[in-house]
Design an enzyme around this catalytic site. Structure first.
Site, PDB file in Angstrom:
ATOM      1  N   LEU A  85       0.817  -1.218   0.000  1.00 27.33           N
ATOM      2  CA  LEU A  85       0.000   0.000   0.000  1.00 27.33           C
ATOM      3  C   LEU A  85       0.846   1.262   0.000  1.00 27.33           C
ATOM      4  CD1 LEU A  85      -2.705  -0.955   2.661  1.00 27.33           C
ATOM      5  CD2 LEU A  85      -3.052  -0.744   0.201  1.00 27.33           C
ATOM      6  N   GLU A  87       4.679   3.242   1.913  1.00 31.95           N
ATOM      7  CA  GLU A  87       5.737   3.147   2.905  1.00 31.95           C
ATOM      8  C   GLU A  87       6.016   4.509   3.504  1.00 31.95           C
ATOM      9  OE1 GLU A  87       9.086   0.949   1.632  1.00 31.95           O
ATOM     10  OE2 GLU A  87      10.031   1.070   3.618  1.00 31.95           O
ATOM     11  N   GLY A  88       6.087   4.561   4.807  1.00 36.63           N
ATOM     12  CA  GLY A  88       6.416   5.810   5.485  1.00 36.63           C
ATOM     13  C   GLY A  88       7.701   5.659   6.267  1.00 36.63           C
ATOM     14  N   GLY A  89       7.874   6.500   7.278  1.00 40.56           N
ATOM     15  CA  GLY A  89       9.099   6.482   8.065  1.00 40.56           C
ATOM     16  C   GLY A  89       9.273   5.211   8.877  1.00 40.56           C
ATOM     17  N   GLY A  91       8.159   2.017   7.955  1.00 43.35           N
ATOM     18  CA  GLY A  91       8.343   0.797   7.178  1.00 43.35           C
ATOM     19  C   GLY A  91       7.150   0.587   6.256  1.00 43.35           C
ATOM     20  N   PRO A  92       7.144  -0.550   5.538  1.00 43.49           N
ATOM     21  CA  PRO A  92       6.098  -0.779   4.537  1.00 43.49           C
ATOM     22  C   PRO A  92       4.745  -1.149   5.146  1.00 43.49           C
ATOM     23  CG  PRO A  92       7.569  -2.667   4.670  1.00 43.49           C
ATOM     24  CD  PRO A  92       8.138  -1.628   5.584  1.00 43.49           C
ATOM     25  N   LYS A 114       1.201  -2.937   9.087  1.00 47.55           N
ATOM     26  CA  LYS A 114       2.407  -2.098   9.040  1.00 47.55           C
ATOM     27  C   LYS A 114       3.552  -2.845   9.705  1.00 47.55           C
ATOM     28  CE  LYS A 114       1.951   2.460   9.604  1.00 47.55           C
ATOM     29  NZ  LYS A 114       1.919   3.812  10.197  1.00 47.55           N
ATOM     30  N   ASP A 209       1.629  14.792  15.098  1.00 47.58           N
ATOM     31  CA  ASP A 209       2.049  14.481  13.731  1.00 47.58           C
ATOM     32  C   ASP A 209       0.872  14.632  12.776  1.00 47.58           C
ATOM     33  OD1 ASP A 209       4.045  13.941  11.962  1.00 47.58           O
ATOM     34  OD2 ASP A 209       3.999  11.763  12.220  1.00 47.58           O
TER      35      ASP A 209
END
Ligand SMILES: Nc1ncnc2c1ncn2[C@@H]1O[C@H](COP(=O)(O)OP(=O)(O)OP(=O)(O)O)[C@@H](O)[C@H]1O
Ligand SMILES: [Mg+2]
Length: 445
Positions: A85, A87-89, A91-92, A114, A209
């Site tokens: 879907l 990937e952010g800080g 992980g995937p 996640k 955030d």
């Protein structure tokens, strides 16, 4: 209030493979005490420790499922790329499907899994923060954490699946259909309600955030806040703020927080103002691909927010003028207040909710140009306004249907690095640290 003490292992029993409980034991974390008191990270004696066995804590109310890594491999087809879907800080994230055979009592449903890319104790701490906050907080505008996996060094989180992905993808993806005005207002209002729930909880939470990529959208565009890895308990008693390392995302973090590390609920309100600006303008909070003076959205848009005549210049061109002018003016004035440099001049999030509430219903959307084939009667009089309104309604409905019906594609977007950390706090305001984002979430304590 009598709160029964539980041990760390009773919350995350699977972390210790050698002592994995029997199948009958804890497949689900269930509240053991009758009195409810939300657990904080500070209630853990050593939350950074991955292996500490005797973290004495008090937990209440969590209803999370504990998954094995094997189970999560099955539901994500071994984290296959076709289920990826984004990937952010951390992980995937992969899509998965829980069928009704996996676990009695767990409804068959799609989920998002996640996989935390653990790097030292900071990753574990953020995982734990997410489990602790989201495991205990439930609200229609917070994404639901279904469970987690904590097996050896693996840390995963299992969320309800949000079919329309993130607001970031919907708003900025190049080939997406433009979000209509009323949907934008719905998203702003729902996200504000999510924040209000956090700020006004008995034990307030600062989200820290708030940004477009952390606002996930349900099939009907109901927004839900995700990612509580940076959330913080708010100040208690006479304290006006909590002091923290500065962590967050460039372009969204409040200036006083960046300068001093002092975190208040008003820092979230500032970030909310930035997202509201993104919804109005269709521009990212920071966009290095634009001319220099347009790169920072707040700096560029601020002077035009209070001038009705100039406002149309900054409105998202993809709206094609199809927005309520009164609504846009009010939303712009609200954004202006939220991004005020002085935290005290920003509205409380509950006031933001009140101001936004009526905006989604304004229907003074300008009449789109409609070419009407002249008829005999038209030659003697203009198209009646009533007809034009009907035409507009038709167009808007069509627009809405197109929008609702469009297929959701997830971008396999390489994330632009955007986190900055504690090291930048004090020196950065001198050398304009915002220009040098970190390449990952702040690590190390
Ligand atoms: N519950 C979910 N349902 C559907 N998609 C999700 C879900 N959670 C995350 N995603 C998708 O996975 C991608 C990565 O999300 P993630 O929260 O890890 O990173 P991010 O929000 O993009 O960046 P950051 O690390 O700064 O929070 C996003 O593009 C989001 O659309
Ligand atoms: Mg996120």
């Amino acid at each position: 209030m009598a709160v029964k003490k539980l041990t760390w292992r009773s919350i995350v029993p699977y972390c210790y493979k050698s002592e994995r409980p029997s199948s009958r034991a804890s497949k689900k974390v269930v509240a053991k005490q009758t009195s409810f008191q939300r657990l904080s990270l500070s209630d853990l004696s050593n939350p950074s420790s991955t292996f500490s066995e005797d973290l004495s804590i008090s937990l209440a109310g969590s209803n999370l499922h504990i998954f094995t890594l094997g189970e999560l491999k099955v539901i994500t087809q071994s984290f296959s790329s076709s289920n990826f879907l984004g990937e952010g800080g951390f992980g995937p994230v992969h899509k998965g499907f829980i069928d009704d055979k996996l676990r009695p009592g767990l409804t068959a449903q799609p989920v998002a899994v996640k996989l935390l890319d653990l790097d030292g104790s900071q990753g574990h701490r953020e995982w734990l923060t997410e489990v602790i906050f989201l495991g205990q907080l439930r609200h229609p505008h917070l994404v639901k954490l279904i469970g987690y996996c904590c097996e050896d060094e693996h840390r995963l989180l299992v969320y309800e699946y949000m079919p329309r992905g993130s607001l970031e993808n919907q708003l900025f993806r190049r080939y997406s259909v433009s979000l209509p005005w009323s949907t934008r207002m719905k998203i702003a209002l729902g996200a504000a309600k999510g924040l209000a729930f956090l700020h006004e909880a008995e034990k307030p939470v600062i989200y820290r955030d708030f940004k477009a990529s952390n606002i996930l959208l349900d099939s009907d565009y109901t927004p839900k806040l995700s990612d509580f890895g940076l959330a913080k308990d708010g100040p208690e008693g006479d304290d006006t703020h909590v002091s923290t390392r500065v962590m967050g995302t460039q372009g969204y973090a409040a200036p006083e927080y960046i300068m001093t590390g002092h975190l208040t609920a008003m820092s979230d309100v500032y970030s909310f103002g930035v997202v509201l600006l993104e919804l109005l303008t269709g521009r990212r909070s920071v966009d290095k691909n634009r001319p220099h003076r347009e790169q920072n959205l707040v700096e560029w848009a601020k002077p035009m927010l209070k001038e009705p005549r100039k406002l149309s210049r900054i409105m998202d061109p993809r709206l094609e003028g199809q927005y309520s002018e009164i609504g846009a003016r009010k939303a712009a004035a609200l954004a202006y207040q939220c991004i005020s440099h002085r935290p005290k001049q920003r509205p409380k999030i509950s006031d933001v909710v009140k101001i936004l509430e009526p905006l989604k219903d304004f229907d003074d959307i300008p009449i789109a140009f409609v070419y009407t084939v002249p008829t005999e009667s038209d030659s003697i009089k203009d198209v009646k306004e009533g007809d034009a309104q009907k035409e507009l309604k038709k167009k808007n409905n069509h627009h809405q249907q197109n929008h609702q019906g469009h297929k959701h594609h997830q971008l396999k977007s390489p994330k632009s690095p955007h986190y900055y950390s504690e090291n930048m706090v004090h020196q950065n305001h001198r050398n304009n640290g915002l220009k040098s984002p970190l390449h990952q979430r702040g690590r190390g304590i």
